[in-house]
Design a protein around this motif. Structure first.
Motif, PDB file in Angstrom:
ATOM      1  N   GLY A 306       0.810  -1.213   0.000  1.00 37.35           N
ATOM      2  CA  GLY A 306       0.000   0.000   0.000  1.00 37.35           C
ATOM      3  C   GLY A 306       0.840   1.259   0.000  1.00 37.35           C
ATOM      4  N   ALA A 307       1.995   1.210   0.717  1.00 42.98           N
ATOM      5  CA  ALA A 307       2.846   2.394   0.781  1.00 42.98           C
ATOM      6  C   ALA A 307       3.580   2.641  -0.524  1.00 42.98           C
ATOM      7  CB  ALA A 307       3.851   2.248   1.924  1.00 42.98           C
ATOM      8  N   CYS A 308       3.818   1.567  -1.290  1.00 44.82           N
ATOM      9  CA  CYS A 308       4.598   1.704  -2.524  1.00 44.82           C
ATOM     10  C   CYS A 308       3.741   1.840  -3.773  1.00 44.82           C
ATOM     11  CB  CYS A 308       5.541   0.513  -2.677  1.00 44.82           C
ATOM     12  SG  CYS A 308       6.832   0.430  -1.406  1.00 44.82           S
ATOM     13  N   SER A 309       2.478   1.384  -3.738  1.00 45.02           N
ATOM     14  CA  SER A 309       1.657   1.441  -4.945  1.00 45.02           C
ATOM     15  C   SER A 309       0.270   1.999  -4.691  1.00 45.02           C
ATOM     16  CB  SER A 309       1.532   0.041  -5.568  1.00 45.02           C
ATOM     17  OG  SER A 309       0.956  -0.876  -4.647  1.00 45.02           O
ATOM     18  N   GLY A 310      -0.020   2.404  -3.462  1.00 42.67           N
ATOM     19  CA  GLY A 310      -1.338   2.939  -3.146  1.00 42.67           C
ATOM     20  C   GLY A 310      -1.476   4.379  -3.580  1.00 42.67           C
ATOM     21  N   PRO A 311      -2.666   4.947  -3.391  1.00 46.72           N
ATOM     22  CA  PRO A 311      -2.922   6.329  -3.834  1.00 46.72           C
ATOM     23  C   PRO A 311      -2.105   7.361  -3.070  1.00 46.72           C
ATOM     24  CG  PRO A 311      -4.777   5.461  -2.576  1.00 46.72           C
ATOM     25  CD  PRO A 311      -3.871   4.305  -2.845  1.00 46.72           C
ATOM     26  N   GLN A 312      -1.720   7.044  -1.841  1.00 45.14           N
ATOM     27  CA  GLN A 312      -0.952   8.004  -1.043  1.00 45.14           C
ATOM     28  C   GLN A 312       0.541   7.709  -1.074  1.00 45.14           C
ATOM     29  OE1 GLN A 312      -2.569  10.550   0.303  1.00 45.14           O
ATOM     30  NE2 GLN A 312      -4.544   9.736  -0.373  1.00 45.14           N
ATOM     31  N   SER A 313       0.980   6.812  -1.945  1.00 44.19           N
ATOM     32  CA  SER A 313       2.370   6.374  -1.934  1.00 44.19           C
ATOM     33  C   SER A 313       3.307   7.470  -2.430  1.00 44.19           C
ATOM     34  CB  SER A 313       2.532   5.120  -2.812  1.00 44.19           C
ATOM     35  OG  SER A 313       2.269   5.420  -4.164  1.00 44.19           O
ATOM     36  N   THR A 314       4.494   7.492  -1.819  1.00 47.30           N
ATOM     37  CA  THR A 314       5.586   8.367  -2.235  1.00 47.30           C
ATOM     38  C   THR A 314       6.878   7.567  -2.126  1.00 47.30           C
ATOM     39  OG1 THR A 314       6.009   9.205  -0.004  1.00 47.30           O
ATOM     40  CG2 THR A 314       4.391  10.418  -1.344  1.00 47.30           C
ATOM     41  N   PRO A 315       7.940   7.964  -2.814  1.00 49.40           N
ATOM     42  CA  PRO A 315       9.205   7.224  -2.703  1.00 49.40           C
ATOM     43  C   PRO A 315       9.714   7.161  -1.263  1.00 49.40           C
ATOM     44  CG  PRO A 315       9.256   8.662  -4.616  1.00 49.40           C
ATOM     45  CD  PRO A 315       8.003   9.005  -3.870  1.00 49.40           C
ATOM     46  N   VAL A 316       9.591   8.268  -0.533  1.00 45.38           N
ATOM     47  CA  VAL A 316      10.074   8.294   0.858  1.00 45.38           C
ATOM     48  C   VAL A 316       9.274   7.318   1.715  1.00 45.38           C
ATOM     49  CG1 VAL A 316      10.324   9.715   2.925  1.00 45.38           C
ATOM     50  CG2 VAL A 316      10.920  10.658   0.675  1.00 45.38           C
ATOM     51  N   LEU A 317       7.930   7.356   1.549  1.00 40.59           N
ATOM     52  CA  LEU A 317       7.079   6.461   2.330  1.00 40.59           C
ATOM     53  C   LEU A 317       7.348   5.005   1.970  1.00 40.59           C
ATOM     54  CD1 LEU A 317       4.771   6.425   4.437  1.00 40.59           C
ATOM     55  CD2 LEU A 317       3.164   6.382   2.510  1.00 40.59           C
ATOM     56  N   CYS A 318       7.565   4.733   0.698  1.00 41.74           N
ATOM     57  CA  CYS A 318       7.841   3.365   0.258  1.00 41.74           C
ATOM     58  C   CYS A 318       9.143   2.854   0.852  1.00 41.74           C
ATOM     59  CB  CYS A 318       7.899   3.326  -1.274  1.00 41.74           C
ATOM     60  SG  CYS A 318       8.217   1.663  -1.938  1.00 41.74           S
ATOM     61  N   HIS A 319      10.208   3.664   0.826  1.00 35.90           N
ATOM     62  CA  HIS A 319      11.490   3.265   1.400  1.00 35.90           C
ATOM     63  C   HIS A 319      11.364   3.009   2.900  1.00 35.90           C
ATOM     64  CE1 HIS A 319      13.695   5.424  -2.114  1.00 35.90           C
ATOM     65  NE2 HIS A 319      13.428   4.156  -2.409  1.00 35.90           N
ATOM     66  N   GLN A 320      10.584   3.859   3.541  1.00 39.59           N
ATOM     67  CA  GLN A 320      10.418   3.709   4.990  1.00 39.59           C
ATOM     68  C   GLN A 320       9.727   2.391   5.327  1.00 39.59           C
ATOM     69  OE1 GLN A 320       8.977   7.157   7.088  1.00 39.59           O
ATOM     70  NE2 GLN A 320       7.877   5.914   8.596  1.00 39.59           N
ATOM     71  N   PHE A 321       8.641   2.067   4.650  1.00 39.05           N
ATOM     72  CA  PHE A 321       7.903   0.832   4.936  1.00 39.05           C
ATOM     73  C   PHE A 321       8.724  -0.395   4.556  1.00 39.05           C
ATOM     74  CE2 PHE A 321       4.473   3.420   6.021  1.00 39.05           C
ATOM     75  CZ  PHE A 321       3.430   2.649   6.519  1.00 39.05           C
ATOM     76  N   ARG A 322       9.451  -0.316   3.440  1.00 41.96           N
ATOM     77  CA  ARG A 322      10.281  -1.450   3.043  1.00 41.96           C
ATOM     78  C   ARG A 322      11.393  -1.693   4.058  1.00 41.96           C
ATOM     79  NH1 ARG A 322      12.316  -0.693  -2.945  1.00 41.96           N
ATOM     80  NH2 ARG A 322      13.319  -2.685  -2.423  1.00 41.96           N
ATOM     81  N   ALA A 323      11.975  -0.615   4.573  1.00 46.85           N
ATOM     82  CA  ALA A 323      13.042  -0.750   5.567  1.00 46.85           C
ATOM     83  C   ALA A 323      12.502  -1.355   6.861  1.00 46.85           C
ATOM     84  CB  ALA A 323      13.680   0.611   5.841  1.00 46.85           C
ATOM     85  N   GLU A 324      11.344  -0.881   7.326  1.00 53.38           N
ATOM     86  CA  GLU A 324      10.773  -1.401   8.570  1.00 53.38           C
ATOM     87  C   GLU A 324      10.341  -2.856   8.400  1.00 53.38           C
ATOM     88  OE1 GLU A 324       7.887   1.028  10.485  1.00 53.38           O
ATOM     89  OE2 GLU A 324       8.899   2.900   9.954  1.00 53.38           O
ATOM     90  N   TYR A 325       9.806  -3.194   7.232  1.00 55.43           N
ATOM     91  CA  TYR A 325       9.408  -4.581   6.987  1.00 55.43           C
ATOM     92  C   TYR A 325      10.627  -5.505   7.002  1.00 55.43           C
ATOM     93  CZ  TYR A 325       7.438  -8.673   4.646  1.00 55.43           C
ATOM     94  OH  TYR A 325       7.049  -9.957   4.335  1.00 55.43           O
ATOM     95  N   LEU A 326      11.719  -5.032   6.411  1.00 57.28           N
ATOM     96  CA  LEU A 326      12.944  -5.819   6.388  1.00 57.28           C
ATOM     97  C   LEU A 326      13.468  -6.050   7.810  1.00 57.28           C
ATOM     98  CD1 LEU A 326      15.244  -7.133   4.730  1.00 57.28           C
ATOM     99  CD2 LEU A 326      16.365  -4.888   4.723  1.00 57.28           C
ATOM    100  N   ILE A 327      13.466  -5.000   8.613  1.00 54.75           N
ATOM    101  CA  ILE A 327      13.960  -5.111   9.996  1.00 54.75           C
ATOM    102  C   ILE A 327      13.049  -6.023  10.816  1.00 54.75           C
ATOM    103  CG2 ILE A 327      14.346  -3.839  12.129  1.00 54.75           C
ATOM    104  CD1 ILE A 327      16.540  -3.466  10.094  1.00 54.75           C
TER     105      ILE A 327
END
Length: 874
Positions: A306-327
């Motif tokens: 949702g953070a990477c392809s949703g209507p409110q997605s932005t590159p910064v938000l996508c990187h943040q969610f991907r980083a937290e998911y990885l951790i």
């Protein structure tokens, strides 16, 4: 005590023939296992109520298919309890909900809870009372919880409004099942029958657990459990404990040690609560709103999508969610728990009474208050401009005030009890810790920056050197803290193997080093200014004396505590966290009882756990008044000399030894070690070396004297020497004083030649007894045989049985039991020697301290052989 040696009048048994197929040792082990299994039915037979409950609990769960995922919605409507079930008139659910659970984990946890509450309760207060308290706590606890939910919902509380739901066949969120409600009530009721120490600890653990689940998990079952806790606590105090236990419900002053335990647990609750919401995946409780401050939030793959392809997605938000998911899905999740881990380590330091831990706790709670306030303002800002979220803002404000009170309450407790945390660390401890922390930050940081820049093509987007440097601190801080202060979690994420490993491991490695160093700083012994008061202690001993083992307190390795009035002393050794005494307090007779409590207070102030070891029944009585536990560890043997005469059939072996010694030309000679001929000294050394080489284990120390303890002008030595000057055996005798003069003597060192006169020990002891009698001595002690005792017909407690097994294991090597049997030839009076200790939870540390005291220089090979002896005995 007598140094262990094989009994002088026995011969080695011939080796038993090997049995075909199975060795005798293997058969003995099989028999031992079968005997152990045979005790299980007897133990279960003593708890029929617990067994019946668990059988019904699991059979019902299995037959209804509830064990894996809980009762079905249709079944839950008929058996689950909640506000809707009561209002609908399903009164039987107040009884039925305790015989189901909501899934596999609750079934296992409930079973364990039954074993630690219902099982001991049944044995201590009886099956009928246990059943009454279980059902009563379950029913009344549910009614109290339902009443609280209805009242709170009417008052407009969002948390309790959510707990009150309308139940249909497809919506059953307001109904709960689980026996923990009744079991909590049983445990608190049973606590009224326990000793003061365990009563306080049982109540503390159950009540804190109840409160944490209530305010952080906040489910219907948690609310009803709180009601059951009240029912069990008050009902048990009134019905079982009477007025005494009812008074104990109130907060009462504790010792240094107990106060530290209580404060440490109380301080840890501010981290344990949020951890509960993470493990239970429940955020219904009013204080669960700031779980992120301690354990972060769970990021799922759908959140990332949702953070990477949703209507409110932005590159910064996508990187943040991907980083937290990885951790969150790697070992890096440890970083999310750093606040919990820090507080856990600080709690250990508080338990140890460390002043540095007290300051660390104060700093942590101040920071926690500031972070909670900052998080409240940050969260409130999100909702405050939304007119539809007014109720949310109101609830957020009310709950935030409650949560802010937690660190305030902990700070208040810390300041009120600050006098209990005065144990200072060794000089340089703080500097060493900070040096380690700074070096860890620099070295780990340098590795992250260097390796990260070399593998920059494995990140997306590819970072610059400055971005990697700026990203390093973010790897050490939990993501929620970054968000609170408006900092992004990450500007880039790893996509390659080396980059992922670096990204995930940097935080855990750094915090492992820092938290490990902090733990060591809190755990190690506190700084002590050792005062040499051995002269004052020795003066008390020579003037007033003590037990038959009192002279052993003069041996090297002991420290001395002198009572404030200077009338009593205690010899002890600090090993780890245990202050292990060498025998009873000694000094003026009327001051020895008070010395037990005074020395205990001194140990509490130092952060030690006292253990009175090898003490007589007199000291045990003083410990009993403090509600301590005690177990017999040795058997002292006493000969009264005024009426001693080796006449009659029972003295035949002793008379035979005396007669044979004369015929063999063996005579007894008195020495002290400093005045003994060099030839005698060398032969004694040779006998000791021969004994050590034969056993393959070192000589034991502590209360068992060796060669170095002989070098004392007050210790008398009796040696058996033949006409050629050959040494056949030797004994040493320690003086026992009263009014400045020896009135008795205690046998310590024993050695005999393997090729010498066989009755030499009987000869030496009998000769010494007759000689001391002529000098006017009152008694002669053959000293205590460790881990050996006579059968007095008493039922052994579990710890006593463990010590009996240890004595059996060491018998082939040290011969403690054979030694006690040998002393029976002299028709002694038997006096038990005890180990007394205040806290059974410290037994592992006490056992380790005693082992190190007796065997301080054991090699790995010797320890392996000793462990084999224990395995064979088991």
């Amino acid at each position: 005590m007598t140094s262990p040696a094989a009994p002088p009048s026995t011969t080695a048994e011939p080796a038993a023939p090997r049995e075909p197929g199975w060795s005798r040792r293997s058969l003995d082990r099989v028999r031992a296992w079968l005997a152990g299994l045979a005790t299980v039915p007897r133990l279960l037979a003593k708890a029929p109520l617990t067994v019946t409950f668990l059988v019904v609990f699991w059979v019902v769960g299995l037959t209804t298919g509830s064990v894996t995922h809980g009762p079905s919605n249709r079944l839950l409507v008929d058996v689950g309890a909640g506000t809707a079930s009561v209002t609908a008139g399903r009164w039987w659910t107040l009884f039925s909900y305790g015989f189901w659970a909501s899934g596999w984990t609750p079934y296992v946890v409930s079973t364990l809870l039954a074993m630690v509450t219902m099982l001991p309760a049944e044995r201590r207060i009886g099956a009928l009372r246990t059943a009454v308290f279980f059902l009563g706590s379950q029913v009344l606890g549910a009614l109290l919880g339902i009443a609280a939910m209805e009242i709170g919902a009417t008052a407009g509380d969002l948390w309790l409004q959510e707990a009150v739901t309308t139940v249909t066949r497809t919506a059953v969120d307001g109904l709960s099942v689980g026996p923990s409600v009744g079991l909590t009530g049983v445990g608190l009721a049973m606590s009224a029958s326990l000793t003061a120490l365990w009563r306080r600890r049982t109540r503390l653990l159950l009540l804190i657990g109840t409160v944490l689940f209530l305010f952080y998990a906040g489910e219907v079952l948690d609310i009803m459990r709180a009601g059951a806790a009240f029912v069990g606590l008050v009902g048990g105090a009134v019905v079982i404990g009477g007025r005494r236990s009812l008074r104990d419900v109130r907060i009462r002053p504790s010792s240094h040690a107990e106060t530290r335990v209580l404060v440490a647990i109380f301080a840890a609750t501010s981290a344990l609560g949020p951890a509960i919401t993470w493990f239970t995946d429940s955020q219904s409780g009013p204080l669960a709103i700031y779980k992120d401050l301690f354990v972060g939030d769970t990021i799922t793959a759908d959140d990332v999508s949702g953070a990477c392809s949703g209507p409110q997605s932005t590159p910064v938000l996508c990187h943040q969610f991907r980083a937290e998911y990885l951790i969150n899905n790697s070992v890096g999740v440890v970083v999310l728990f750093v606040p919990v881990l820090i507080l856990a380590v600080v709690a250990v330091g508080l338990w140890r009474g460390r002043r540095m831990a007290w300051w660390a706790a104060v700093l942590f709670e101040v920071c926690l208050f500031a972070m909670t306030l900052r998080y409240f303002l940050y969260t409130r800002h999100i909702f405050v401009n939304d007119p539809t979220s007014r109720d949310v803002v109101t609830a957020l404000t009310v709950y935030s005030v409650g949560l802010l009170l937690v660190p305030v309450a902990v700070l208040a407790a810390l300041f009120l009890t600050r006098s209990h945390f005065q144990v200072r660390a060794e000089k340089g401890t703080a500097l060493t810790f900070w040096t380690i922390a700074v070096l860890a930050f620099l070295i780990v940081g340098a590795a992250y920056i260097k390796l990260g820049y070399d593998a920059r093509d494995q990140f997306a987007p590819e970072p610059t050197f400055q971005q990697i440097v700026a990203d390093y601190p973010k790897r050490l801080v939990p993501a929620p803290y970054l968000a609170v202060f408006g900092t992004t979690t990450a500007d880039f994420v790893p996509v390659g193997g080396w980059a992922k490993a670096l990204y995930e491991l940097t935080g855990p490695v750094f915090w492992l080093i820092v938290l490990g160093g902090l733990f060591v700083a809190f755990w190690q012994a506190g700084a002590r200014r050792k005062v040499d008061n051995s002269g004052q202690a020795e003066a008390l001993l020579l003037k007033n004396g003590g037990s038959t083992l009192a002279y052993m307190t003069t041996w090297p390795g002991n420290e001395y505590w002198i009572s404030p009035d200077g009338r009593a002393a205690v010899a002890y050794r600090v090993i780890g966290t245990t202050a292990l005494t060498m025998g009873d307090p000694y000094g003026e007779p009327d001051a020895r009882h008070a010395a037990v409590a005074e020395f205990t207070e001194y140990c509490d102030a130092q952060g030690w756990s006292p253990c009175f070891y090898s003490v007589t029944g007199e000291t045990k009585q003083a410990c009993d008044r403090l509600d301590w536990s005690a177990v017999q560890v040795a058997e002292d043997t006493l000969l009264l000399l005024p009426d001693l005469a080796f006449t009659g059939k029972k003295w035949q072996d002793v008379r035979t030894a005396l007669n044979k010694a004369g015929k063999a030309g063996i005579t007894a000679h008195w020495y002290t070690w400093p005045t003994a001929p060099v030839a005698i000294q060398e032969q004694v050394r040779a006998l000791s070396e021969e004994w050590v080489a034969d056993k393959g284990l070192p000589e034991m120390g502590f209360t068992l004297g060796g060669l170095k303890e002989l070098d004392d002008a007050r210790v008398r030595i009796l040696a058996a020497v033949d006409e050629e000057g050959g040494l056949h055996g030797i004994t040493s005798w320690l003086p026992c004083y009263r009014d400045g003069e020896p009135v008795g003597w205690t046998l310590d060192f024993m050695r005999r030649s393997g090729e010498g006169f066989r009755g030499v020990m009987e000869f030496l002891i009998a000769t010494a007894a007759l000689g001391f009698k002529e000098e006017g001595a009152e008694f002669l002690s053959l000293s205590g045989a460790p881990l050996a005792r006579i059968d007095r017909g008493e039922q052994a407690v579990p710890l006593q049985r463990v010590l009996d097994i240890a004595g059996k294991a060491l018998e082939p090597v040290y011969g403690f039991r054979s030694l006690l049997a040998f002393k029976a030839k002299f028709q002694p009076e038997y006096l038990p020697l005890y180990m007394a200790y205040p806290d059974p939870a410290q037994l592992p540390a006490i056992g380790s301290a005693i082992g190190k005291a007796y065997l301080p220089h054991t090699t790995p090979s010797q320890m392996l052989r000793l462990s084999r002896q224990f395995t064979a005995a088991g």
